[in-house]
Design a protein around this motif. Structure first.
Motif, PDB file in Angstrom:
ATOM      1  N   PHE A 254      52.945  47.214  29.459  1.00  0.00           N
ATOM      2  CA  PHE A 254      51.848  47.642  30.320  1.00  0.00           C
ATOM      3  C   PHE A 254      50.605  46.783  30.111  1.00  0.00           C
ATOM      4  CE2 PHE A 254      54.143  51.836  30.208  1.00  0.00           C
ATOM      5  CZ  PHE A 254      54.634  51.707  31.500  1.00  0.00           C
ATOM      6  N   LEU A 255      50.372  46.339  28.894  1.00  0.00           N
ATOM      7  CA  LEU A 255      49.250  45.446  28.622  1.00  0.00           C
ATOM      8  C   LEU A 255      49.456  44.099  29.317  1.00  0.00           C
ATOM      9  CD1 LEU A 255      46.608  45.157  27.010  1.00  0.00           C
ATOM     10  CD2 LEU A 255      47.985  44.206  25.157  1.00  0.00           C
ATOM     11  N   ALA A 256      50.665  43.576  29.276  1.00  0.00           N
ATOM     12  CA  ALA A 256      50.966  42.316  29.968  1.00  0.00           C
ATOM     13  C   ALA A 256      50.834  42.482  31.478  1.00  0.00           C
ATOM     14  CB  ALA A 256      52.369  41.843  29.596  1.00  0.00           C
ATOM     15  N   PHE A 257      51.277  43.608  32.001  1.00  0.00           N
ATOM     16  CA  PHE A 257      51.152  43.870  33.433  1.00  0.00           C
ATOM     17  C   PHE A 257      49.683  43.923  33.853  1.00  0.00           C
ATOM     18  CE2 PHE A 257      51.026  46.922  37.030  1.00  0.00           C
ATOM     19  CZ  PHE A 257      51.743  46.157  37.950  1.00  0.00           C
ATOM     20  N   ALA A 258      48.850  44.580  33.043  1.00  0.00           N
ATOM     21  CA  ALA A 258      47.422  44.636  33.334  1.00  0.00           C
ATOM     22  C   ALA A 258      46.802  43.241  33.274  1.00  0.00           C
ATOM     23  CB  ALA A 258      46.716  45.570  32.353  1.00  0.00           C
ATOM     24  N   ALA A 259      47.237  42.428  32.313  1.00  0.00           N
ATOM     25  CA  ALA A 259      46.721  41.056  32.209  1.00  0.00           C
ATOM     26  C   ALA A 259      47.098  40.238  33.429  1.00  0.00           C
ATOM     27  CB  ALA A 259      47.241  40.397  30.933  1.00  0.00           C
ATOM     28  N   VAL A 260      48.311  40.404  33.920  1.00  0.00           N
ATOM     29  CA  VAL A 260      48.740  39.685  35.124  1.00  0.00           C
ATOM     30  C   VAL A 260      47.924  40.124  36.329  1.00  0.00           C
ATOM     31  CG1 VAL A 260      50.660  39.403  36.743  1.00  0.00           C
ATOM     32  CG2 VAL A 260      51.059  39.163  34.296  1.00  0.00           C
ATOM     33  N   LEU A 261      47.691  41.417  36.462  1.00  0.00           N
ATOM     34  CA  LEU A 261      46.875  41.904  37.575  1.00  0.00           C
ATOM     35  C   LEU A 261      45.450  41.368  37.514  1.00  0.00           C
ATOM     36  CD1 LEU A 261      47.954  45.633  37.999  1.00  0.00           C
ATOM     37  CD2 LEU A 261      48.480  43.691  39.462  1.00  0.00           C
ATOM     38  N   ILE A 262      44.864  41.358  36.329  1.00  0.00           N
ATOM     39  CA  ILE A 262      43.507  40.822  36.178  1.00  0.00           C
ATOM     40  C   ILE A 262      43.493  39.334  36.496  1.00  0.00           C
ATOM     41  CG2 ILE A 262      41.716  40.310  34.470  1.00  0.00           C
ATOM     42  CD1 ILE A 262      42.441  43.033  33.187  1.00  0.00           C
ATOM     43  N   PHE A 263      44.499  38.612  36.033  1.00  0.00           N
ATOM     44  CA  PHE A 263      44.588  37.178  36.327  1.00  0.00           C
ATOM     45  C   PHE A 263      44.688  36.937  37.832  1.00  0.00           C
ATOM     46  CE2 PHE A 263      47.194  33.372  37.064  1.00  0.00           C
ATOM     47  CZ  PHE A 263      46.376  32.411  36.464  1.00  0.00           C
ATOM     48  N   ILE A 264      45.484  37.727  38.528  1.00  0.00           N
ATOM     49  CA  ILE A 264      45.624  37.577  39.982  1.00  0.00           C
ATOM     50  C   ILE A 264      44.307  37.895  40.673  1.00  0.00           C
ATOM     51  CG2 ILE A 264      46.713  38.585  42.025  1.00  0.00           C
ATOM     52  CD1 ILE A 264      49.289  38.842  40.343  1.00  0.00           C
ATOM     53  N   MET A 265      43.625  38.957  40.255  1.00  0.00           N
ATOM     54  CA  MET A 265      42.359  39.317  40.900  1.00  0.00           C
ATOM     55  C   MET A 265      41.280  38.266  40.654  1.00  0.00           C
ATOM     56  SD  MET A 265      42.050  43.460  40.617  1.00  0.00           S
ATOM     57  CE  MET A 265      41.933  43.474  38.850  1.00  0.00           C
ATOM     58  N   VAL A 266      41.128  37.847  39.408  1.00  0.00           N
ATOM     59  CA  VAL A 266      40.095  36.850  39.089  1.00  0.00           C
ATOM     60  C   VAL A 266      40.460  35.499  39.690  1.00  0.00           C
ATOM     61  CG1 VAL A 266      38.993  35.583  37.212  1.00  0.00           C
ATOM     62  CG2 VAL A 266      39.312  38.046  37.030  1.00  0.00           C
ATOM     63  N   GLY A 267      41.710  35.097  39.525  1.00  0.00           N
ATOM     64  CA  GLY A 267      42.142  33.810  40.088  1.00  0.00           C
ATOM     65  C   GLY A 267      42.042  33.780  41.597  1.00  0.00           C
ATOM     66  N   GLY A 268      42.449  34.863  42.241  1.00  0.00           N
ATOM     67  CA  GLY A 268      42.348  34.929  43.699  1.00  0.00           C
ATOM     68  C   GLY A 268      40.915  34.898  44.178  1.00  0.00           C
ATOM     69  N   SER A 269      40.044  35.603  43.475  1.00  0.00           N
ATOM     70  CA  SER A 269      38.626  35.595  43.844  1.00  0.00           C
ATOM     71  C   SER A 269      38.032  34.203  43.691  1.00  0.00           C
ATOM     72  CB  SER A 269      37.848  36.580  42.986  1.00  0.00           C
ATOM     73  OG  SER A 269      38.307  37.888  43.198  1.00  0.00           O
TER      74      SER A 269
END
Length: 101
Positions: A74-89
């Protein structure tokens, strides 16, 4: 004070010192003007990632040996989501900046 309390206090103090140092380094580099351009962004990003690791290890006590696999998943999943949000922005903002020139 028992041994576990001393170890816990020393762990928290070590994490606090590392967090302060990892905050002070980029701050001093920017404030003193020692780095400019993309180098300063790289140093800030590396210090931020290292600080996240320090917080996870020293304050949340997350390691690969004693933490259940589900929590790490779940921690890795949250990190991937944050990476997608920040990277996409960042991608969208850079594209808009390029188009505005």
């Amino acid at each position: 004070m028992n041994h576990s309390a001393e170890r816990s206090l020393s762990t928290y103090l070590a994490g606090f010192v590392l967090a302060v140092v990892l905050t002070a380094i980029p701050f001093a580099l920017v404030w003193g003007g020692l780095l400019t351009g993309s180098a300063v962004y790289f140093v800030i990003a590396v210090a931020a990632v290292l600080q996240v690791i320090v917080h996870l290890v020293f304050f949340l006590h997350i390691d690969l040996k004693s933490t259940p696999v589900e929590n790490l998943f779940f921690l890795a999943f949250a990190a991937v989501l944050i990476f997608i949000m920040v990277g996409g922005s960042l991608w969208i903002m850079m594209d808009l900046h390029h188009r505005m020139q």
